[in-house]
Design a protein around this motif. Structure first.
Motif, PDB file in Angstrom:
ATOM      1  N   ASP A 356      -6.838   8.640 -23.665  1.00  0.00           N
ATOM      2  CA  ASP A 356      -7.274   9.886 -24.304  1.00  0.00           C
ATOM      3  C   ASP A 356      -6.292  11.025 -24.041  1.00  0.00           C
ATOM      4  N   ILE A 357      -5.778  11.083 -22.822  1.00  0.00           N
ATOM      5  CA  ILE A 357      -4.820  12.147 -22.469  1.00  0.00           C
ATOM      6  C   ILE A 357      -3.567  12.033 -23.327  1.00  0.00           C
ATOM      7  N   TYR A 358      -2.991  10.832 -23.381  1.00  0.00           N
ATOM      8  CA  TYR A 358      -1.755  10.656 -24.138  1.00  0.00           C
ATOM      9  C   TYR A 358      -1.993  10.759 -25.637  1.00  0.00           C
ATOM     10  N   PHE A 359      -3.175  10.390 -26.097  1.00  0.00           N
ATOM     11  CA  PHE A 359      -3.483  10.532 -27.518  1.00  0.00           C
ATOM     12  C   PHE A 359      -3.543  12.009 -27.906  1.00  0.00           C
ATOM     13  N   GLY A 360      -4.038  12.822 -26.982  1.00  0.00           N
ATOM     14  CA  GLY A 360      -4.140  14.253 -27.270  1.00  0.00           C
ATOM     15  C   GLY A 360      -2.823  14.988 -27.221  1.00  0.00           C
ATOM     16  N   PRO A 362       0.390  14.598 -28.758  1.00  0.00           N
ATOM     17  CA  PRO A 362       0.155  13.156 -28.715  1.00  0.00           C
ATOM     18  C   PRO A 362       1.406  12.387 -28.290  1.00  0.00           C
ATOM     19  N   TYR A 364       1.687   8.585 -28.750  1.00  0.00           N
ATOM     20  CA  TYR A 364       0.930   7.437 -29.245  1.00  0.00           C
ATOM     21  C   TYR A 364       1.332   6.133 -28.575  1.00  0.00           C
ATOM     22  N   ASP A 575      -2.908  12.610 -38.647  1.00  0.00           N
ATOM     23  CA  ASP A 575      -1.779  13.410 -38.162  1.00  0.00           C
ATOM     24  C   ASP A 575      -0.842  13.650 -39.352  1.00  0.00           C
TER      25      ASP A 575
END
Length: 880
Positions: A356-360, A362, A364, A575
């Motif tokens: 979730d952290i890296y997705f935010g 982002p 990917y 995105d």
């Protein structure tokens, strides 16, 4: 009380009769002995059954595992598999209680005069409950309640009936019974204290199973005031701490966790209370986290916590996030993932949080890595399982395409260098690979010596990316993934039509002859021998696209990847800036690519979404100017064009449905006429046109010669190779052509297995079947082992074992019957994992499956094991 007094009177009479029996006749003496035996024998029978039940419950309590990552239930009855292991104990209890009732019950004048009969019924209900046969347990408890209305045992039965409804998910019925029981207690406060203590616990479970945690607080607190036994008291306080923590009332949660620790519960509960207490650190009321962190780091060094490192690191990350030290928090989370051994739920939780952290961000690529780690071990009942799985799938698709681009760009860059520069870079890569291997070896040795325990002073990129730089060859993770997934998939191929489908081995599986043929196509000073040694230059050189054909193939991979990325960013990740970047990069690098029209239109839509109307107008103009006859141009010029297309499509669908109905009614000339008309009038969609072609071919086969059918099918397969009707068309064509030429060199397509001879009825009775090779297996010994298994685990099911010959050497062993698919599949899962039954059997010597009674004669006649196993996998295993 009346029953107990009557029982004591009978006892007194029998004792008097026994004393005076010495002066009685032999006949009277025999009667007295029989009466006394009847009075005492029923208790012995009940006692044996009750002891077996208690032994099973003790085993269950020792074996079940609590999931401390979720709010605990009051009572943990284990998994279905754990419940099955209790069958020998619970079946014995049911058997003894049933015999006791049959032999000794004295029911007359609407009253049971033998003391232990009602307890025997309760024992049967409890045994069924712990076998997780909740409907049988429910019916037994309802019988006790209705049959013994004047007996206090009905209150205990009401509690267990509520427990049964809780397990069945019938919460309204459970609520109603609990309310009735509370009214009874209000009327008669002298009801058994054991029932009064259990009532709030069962009510709390009712709310916990529904995740109505706020409602559970009151009955949990009520339970504490009733002086529960120590283990229940500690558990209730822990659950209260969990609920208050979930509600962000951290002060109350902390207080309950401290109470739990003071109660000195089992270590796992004490440990989790300490971890949760640390997580309740609140920056609003506490000055700093120094003492908490110190305590947690001390726990890291204790041997008894070596299996709990992942939870400690997760707690440390939680504190670091609260203190605003995000970088340290992420490092702790990485360590939580890296040190997670047996606690899969914690691994999922830590991995998802990193994802979730890296997705935010982002980022990917890293998000995909952690989501993928989570999904690999995630149970299907995990919250938002399907959503997480879908996101992981999207990200995996995205990363796959990113690595294609990175791979091909790096390979082409190397080709463009001089040999000296190329060797220098490859030597640098080899050096880094060796250093990474040595570093990993040292880390493995440290972890082996410390049992996986390492202090934060040695934080590294555990669980995160390794290597330096973003270039493909400086990223070992991408390097490995790229070579394995893409060169392995496509290999080095000659430039030709349908090159993806050509019958070639992947590059890593080349024959010696192919290797030298490749070397001949390169410059005379670049002879390369295929190698799997990552420490050699040849390993890296063998994948480079040195000639023009290979460059064109490499470019086509990059084009496909950029095109896919645009849609993944747009449709799956929302995105839009990244989608625009992907499409525009594709146009910039490959201005003449085959997707130019589609890319123009997507950019037009993306800029419109972002309200950048100038750029949207630019791409609209390009479409109209360069592709005036396309559907996209017509749609942009006439907004109603799409509606007209839809109307034509609906007309085509209606015509197809009518044509299919004509085919079912054997009006083949009408089918041929309608299909021909559709193929002439409609331009799409392709799937629907393929169906018209198929119906037209079938009609031709009926009204003309078979050759016409064959030609029509061949045209259909050539024109619509991706349609869903192709497998049926191909099967029919194969039948027309006769036996397949086994000398052909083309790779066979995946076999299509027709299982239509079988019908799936979930309500039919089922049989467990075991096919074994009688020449290699002692069938009689196997049947004895199956019988032993049934006696031990399924003694109450009255299962029969039969054996017939399927052919000269194949024995067909059947166990049955089972009234439902669930019961048969529970048996299937239990027996196939039993080492005693399958000891000494090789996997190729047997096939095990479940078959419905109606399908059994069909299978016996067909005798095609492969066909039925395909049906079994499609209809039974998908339900697991």
């Amino acid at each position: 009380m009346i029953r107990q007094k009557s029982y004591k009177i009978i006892q007194l009479i029998l004792v008097i009769l026994t004393i005076t029996s010495f002066s009685c006749s032999t006949k009277k003496n025999t009667f007295i002995r029989r009466a006394y035996h009847n009075l005492t024998g029923h208790y012995n029978m009940f006692w044996n059954g009750r002891e077996s039940y208690r032994e099973g419950v003790d085993i269950m309590e020792e074996s079940v595992q609590d999931n401390y990552n979720k709010v605990l239930p009051i009572f943990n009855y284990g998994t279905e598999a754990e419940a099955q292991s209790l069958n020998p104990y619970m079946d014995k209890a049911i058997e003894k209680a049933s015999i006791n009732i049959q032999r000794h019950s004295m029911f007359f004048s609407r009253k049971e005069w033998v003391r232990w009969i009602d307890d025997s019924y309760m024992l049967i209900g409890l045994s069924y409950f712990h076998k997780q046969e909740y409907n049988k347990a429910r019916r037994t408890f309802e019988f006790v309640i209705n049959e013994y209305k004047e007996n206090e045992i009905k209150y205990e039965a009401m509690l267990w009936l509520c427990n049964s409804y809780n397990q069945l998910g019938k919460y309204k019925r459970a609520q109603s019974i609990l309310d009735n029981l509370q009214n009874e207690i209000n009327k008669n406060p002298k009801i058994d204290n054991k029932v009064q203590k259990a009532l709030p616990l069962v009510r709390a479970d009712l709310y916990i199973y529904q995740e109505k945690y706020s409602n559970a607080i009151e009955p949990l607190i009520d339970a504490l005031y009733l002086n529960q036994k120590k283990s229940i008291d500690s558990r209730v306080r822990f659950i209260l701490g969990q609920i208050y923590q979930d509600q962000d009332e951290l002060y109350k949660a902390s207080d309950y966790y401290r109470q739990v620790i003071k109660k000195n519960p089992p270590y796992e509960m004490a440990f989790n209370a300490a971890i949760n207490l640390a997580k309740c650190y609140d920056t609003r009321y506490e000055d700093n986290s120094k003492d908490i962190v110190k305590k947690l780091r001390k726990m890291l060094k204790e041997d008894k916590n070596k299996d709990f490192l992942d939870q400690i690191y997760y707690a440390l990350s939680d504190i670091a996030f609260k203190d605003g030290i995000d970088t340290l928090a992420i490092d702790y989370l990485r360590l939580s993932v890296a040190t997670s051994k047996s606690n899969q739920y914690q691994k999922v939780t830590s991995s998802l949080k990193l994802g979730d952290i890296y997705f935010g961000v982002p980022d990917y690529e890293l998000a995909q890595a952690y989501y993928d780690t989570a999904v690999q071990v995630m149970p299907e009942d995990y919250p938002d399982y399907e959503k997480i799985k879908a996101r992981t799938s999207y990200l995996t698709e995205l990363v796959t395409n990113l690595i294609i681009i990175q791979t091909e760009d790096s390979l082409q860059m190397l080709v463009g260098m001089s040999e000296e520069e190329r060797f220098a870079i490859i030597d640098k890569i080899i050096e880094e690979v060796i250093e990474e291997e040595e570093r990993q070896k040292e880390l493995d040795e440290i972890l082996a010596m410390t049992g996986g325990n390492q202090d934060m002073g040695g934080i590294s990129n555990i669980g995160g990316p390794t290597g330096s730089g973003s270039w493909y060859f400086y990223n070992p993770q991408a390097l490995s993934f790229g070579f394995t997934e893409f060169r392995k998939k496509w290999g080095i191929r000659k430039l030709e039509d349908n090159w993806r489908l050509s019958n070639k081995q992947s590059f890593f599986e080349q024959t010696e002859e192919e290797t030298y043929a490749l070397a001949d196509s390169l410059s005379s000073d670049s002879v390369i021998i295929a190698s799997n040694d990552t420490h050699s230059r040849e390993y890296y050189l063998q994948n480079l696209p040195f000639n023009e054909d290979q460059i064109i193939i490499s470019d086509s991979l990059i084009i496909e990847a950029f095109y896919n990325l645009g849609f993944i960013y747009k449709d799956k990740l929302d995105d839009y800036p990244k989608s625009v970047e992907s499409f525009e990069t594709l146009l910039e690098r490959f201005p003449g690519n085959k997707y130019i029209l589609q890319v123009y239109y997507q950019l037009y839509r993306l800029y419109t979404y972002q309200e950048n109307y100038d750029m949207a107008e630019k791409y609209k103009t390009l479409i109209i100017a360069h592709f005036p006859d396309s559907d996209y141009a017509k749609l942009l010029l006439d907004p109603n064009y799409y509606k007209e297309l839809e109307a034509r499509k609906n007309l085509a669908v209606r015509l197809y449905n009518e044509t299919y109905e004509h085919y079912q009614n054997e009006r083949y000339y009408t089918v041929y006429s309608n299909s021909t008309r559709a193929l002439n009038e409609f331009e799409g969609p392709p799937d629907l046109l393929a169906k018209f072609e198929y119906l037209r071919a079938l009609a031709l086969g009926r009204i003309e010669v078979v050759d016409s059918l064959q030609v029509a099918l061949e045209n259909l397969i050539a024109k619509y190779s991706e349609s869903e009707v192709i497998p049926m068309a191909q099967n029919l064509l194969n039948y027309i052509k006769g036996p397949i030429d086994t000398t052909q060199t083309k790779e066979p397509e995946e076999e299509y297995i027709d299982v239509s001879i079988y019908e799936f009825d979930p309500d039919s009775k089922q049989i467990f079947a075991l096919l074994v090779n009688g020449t290699n297996v002692n069938v009689n010994a196997l049947k004895v082992r199956i019988s032993d298994f049934n006696i031990k685990y399924y003694s109450l099911e009255n299962l029969s074992i039969t054996n017939i010959l399927l052919d000269a050497s194949t024995h067909f062993i059947m166990v049955g019957n089972f009234n439902s698919i669930n019961k048969s599949m529970n048996y299937y899962n239990a027996i196939i994992s039993n080492e005693y039954v399958y000891g000494g059997l090789e996997q190729e010597e047997y096939n095990a499956f479940v078959i419905a009674q109606e399908n059994y004669p069909v299978f016996y006649k067909d005798k095609d094991i492969t066909r039925y196993l395909a049906f079994f996998k499609q209809n039974y295993l998908t339900e697991q």
